[in-house]
Motif scaffolding. Structure first.
Motif, PDB file in Angstrom:
ATOM      1  N   VAL A   1       5.918  -0.690   0.683  1.00  0.00           N
ATOM      2  CA  VAL A   1       5.381  -1.087   1.384  1.00  0.00           C
ATOM      3  C   VAL A   1       6.524  -1.652   2.645  1.00  0.00           C
ATOM      4  O   VAL A   1       6.586  -0.931   4.014  1.00  0.00           O
ATOM      5  CB  VAL A   1       4.053  -1.932   1.283  1.00  0.00           C
ATOM      6  CG1 VAL A   1       3.394  -0.933   0.190  1.00  0.00           C
ATOM      7  CG2 VAL A   1       4.858  -2.885  -0.170  1.00  0.00           C
TER       8      VAL A   1
ATOM      9  N   ALA B   1      -0.959  -2.270   1.382  1.00  0.00           N
ATOM     10  CA  ALA B   1      -1.411  -0.891   0.584  1.00  0.00           C
ATOM     11  C   ALA B   1      -1.938  -0.431   1.519  1.00  0.00           C
ATOM     12  O   ALA B   1      -3.724  -1.934   1.749  1.00  0.00           O
ATOM     13  CB  ALA B   1      -1.619   0.027  -0.595  1.00  0.00           C
TER      14      ALA B   1
ATOM     15  N   GLU C   1      -1.379   5.339   1.796  1.00  0.00           N
ATOM     16  CA  GLU C   1      -0.248   6.309   0.233  1.00  0.00           C
ATOM     17  C   GLU C   1       0.899   7.187   0.599  1.00  0.00           C
ATOM     18  O   GLU C   1       2.142   7.100   0.070  1.00  0.00           O
ATOM     19  CB  GLU C   1      -1.277   6.752  -0.413  1.00  0.00           C
ATOM     20  CG  GLU C   1      -2.031   5.676  -0.800  1.00  0.00           C
ATOM     21  CD  GLU C   1      -2.328   5.001  -1.489  1.00  0.00           C
ATOM     22  OE1 GLU C   1      -1.391   5.367  -2.957  1.00  0.00           O
ATOM     23  OE2 GLU C   1      -2.044   3.980  -1.381  1.00  0.00           O
TER      24      GLU C   1
ATOM     25  N   ILE D   1       4.193   5.613   1.633  1.00  0.00           N
ATOM     26  CA  ILE D   1       4.345   4.473   0.492  1.00  0.00           C
ATOM     27  C   ILE D   1       5.436   5.580  -0.273  1.00  0.00           C
ATOM     28  O   ILE D   1       6.344   4.727  -0.949  1.00  0.00           O
ATOM     29  CB  ILE D   1       3.160   3.713  -0.414  1.00  0.00           C
ATOM     30  CG1 ILE D   1       2.750   2.664   0.493  1.00  0.00           C
ATOM     31  CG2 ILE D   1       4.544   2.889  -1.778  1.00  0.00           C
ATOM     32  CD1 ILE D   1       1.945   2.173  -0.383  1.00  0.00           C
TER      33      ILE D   1
END
Length: 237
Positions: free
Chosen positions: A199, A120, A175, A178
Motif C-alpha cells: 500500500v 486499503a 485494490e 495495490i
C-alpha cells in the motif's frame, strides 16, 4: 510464534477465520498452536484474552500494547540515524501498533517529519475512527491486503490515541492500485511484497509529483503473501 519457539515457550495464536491458510501453516510451522475463531479479528483477540486468563498465560495483543508499539518504533530510530533530514515516512496501518510506534519515535527525533499512514479502501478502520474521534467497528471485507483487516478493539488504550496525536494523514488505496504496486515492486525492486506492505508503494506511485524533491521512506512490512494473491497480482507482469 517464532519468539515463543526461540525461548522454548508454549504459544497459542488465535486467528480469525478470514486469515489465509498459508499464514496459518506458517504459524504452525514455527511450533505454535493455532485457534481459529468464528468471527473477525476482534473476536480472535477476545478469545486470546479468555485463553490467557483460563491458562494463567501472558496475553500479547498484536498492536495495542506499549511494548509492541515501542519495539516497532525502533524502525524510526534506524531511519533517523541513516536519514536525519527525512521529509516523510509512509507506514501501513491497521490496528495502529506499527504506525503509532513509528510516528511517536520519529516525531520525538524530528518533529518536522511528516508521517502518512496508508491502508486499503476495504480496511478503513483507522481512517473512520480518526474521523469519528474514537475507535469504531468496521466489517471485515476480503482484500488483497489481508493483514490490514480488523478493528482497533473495543477497549483500545494506546495505538489509537498515539496515531491520533502523531500521524499527519491517513490515505486509503483501492485494490487495483495495490496489485499494481505488488507487480511494480517485484519487477523493479525484485521484492515480494504482500498487499498490506505494498500500500505504501501504491501511494508513492499514485503521488509522483508530491514526493518530487523530497526524501521519503516507505516501510515495506513483509512478504507474507498467500500464493493465490501473489498469482493474482503478477498475472499481468
Amino acid at each position: 510464534a517464532y519468539i515463543a519457539r526461540t525461548l522454548g515457550l508454549d504459544a497459542i495464536v488465535c486467528l480469525s477465520k478470514n486469515v489465509p491458510q498459508d499464514r496459518i501453516d506458517s504459524i504452525r510451522a514455527e511450533g505454535a498452536r493455532v485457534a481459529i475463531v468464528e468471527g473477525d479479528q476482534t473476536a480472535a483477540i477476545g478469545r486470546g484474552r479468555q485463553l490467557a486468563e483460563e491458562r494463567g498465560q501472558l496475553f500479547v495483543t498484536p498492536f495495542d500494547d506499549p511494548d509492541v508499539i515501542s519495539g516497532q518504533g525502533t524502525i524510526s530510530l534506524e531511519l533517523h540515524e541513516q536519514i536525519p533530514d527525512l521529509d516523510t515516512v509512509l507506514v501501513p496501518v491497521s490496528g495502529g501498533g506499527l504506525a503509532a510506534g513509528v510516528a511517536l519515535a520519529i516525531k520525538s527525533l524530528a518533529p518536522q517529519t511528516r508521517v502518512i499512514a496508508v491502508s486499503a479502501e476495504r480496511t478503513p478502520t483507522m481512517a473512520r475512527s480518526l474521523a469519528a474521534g474514537r475507535p469504531v467497528a468496521t466489517q471485515e471485507i476480503p482484500t488483497i491486503a489481508g493483514s490490514l483487516m480488523g478493528d482497533l478493539g473495543p477497549d483500545n488504550r494506546y495505538s489509537f490515541r498515539i496515531v491520533q496525536q502523531f500521524v499527519d494523514d491517513v490515505v486509503l488505496i483501492p485494490e487495483d492500485e495495490i496489485r499494481d504496486a505488488m507487480r511494480w515492486t517485484l519487477r523493479n525492486e525484485r521484492l515480494v511484497a504482500e498487499g498490506a506492505a505494498a500500500v505504501v508503494v501504491a501511494y508513492l506511485l499514485g503521488q509522483p509529483a508530491k514526493g518530487r524533491g523530497q526524501t521519503t521512506a516507505a516501510i515495506i512490512t513483509g512478504d507474507n503473501v498467500a500464493s493465490g494473491s501473489l498469482e493474482s497480482a503478477v498475472r499481468c507482469l
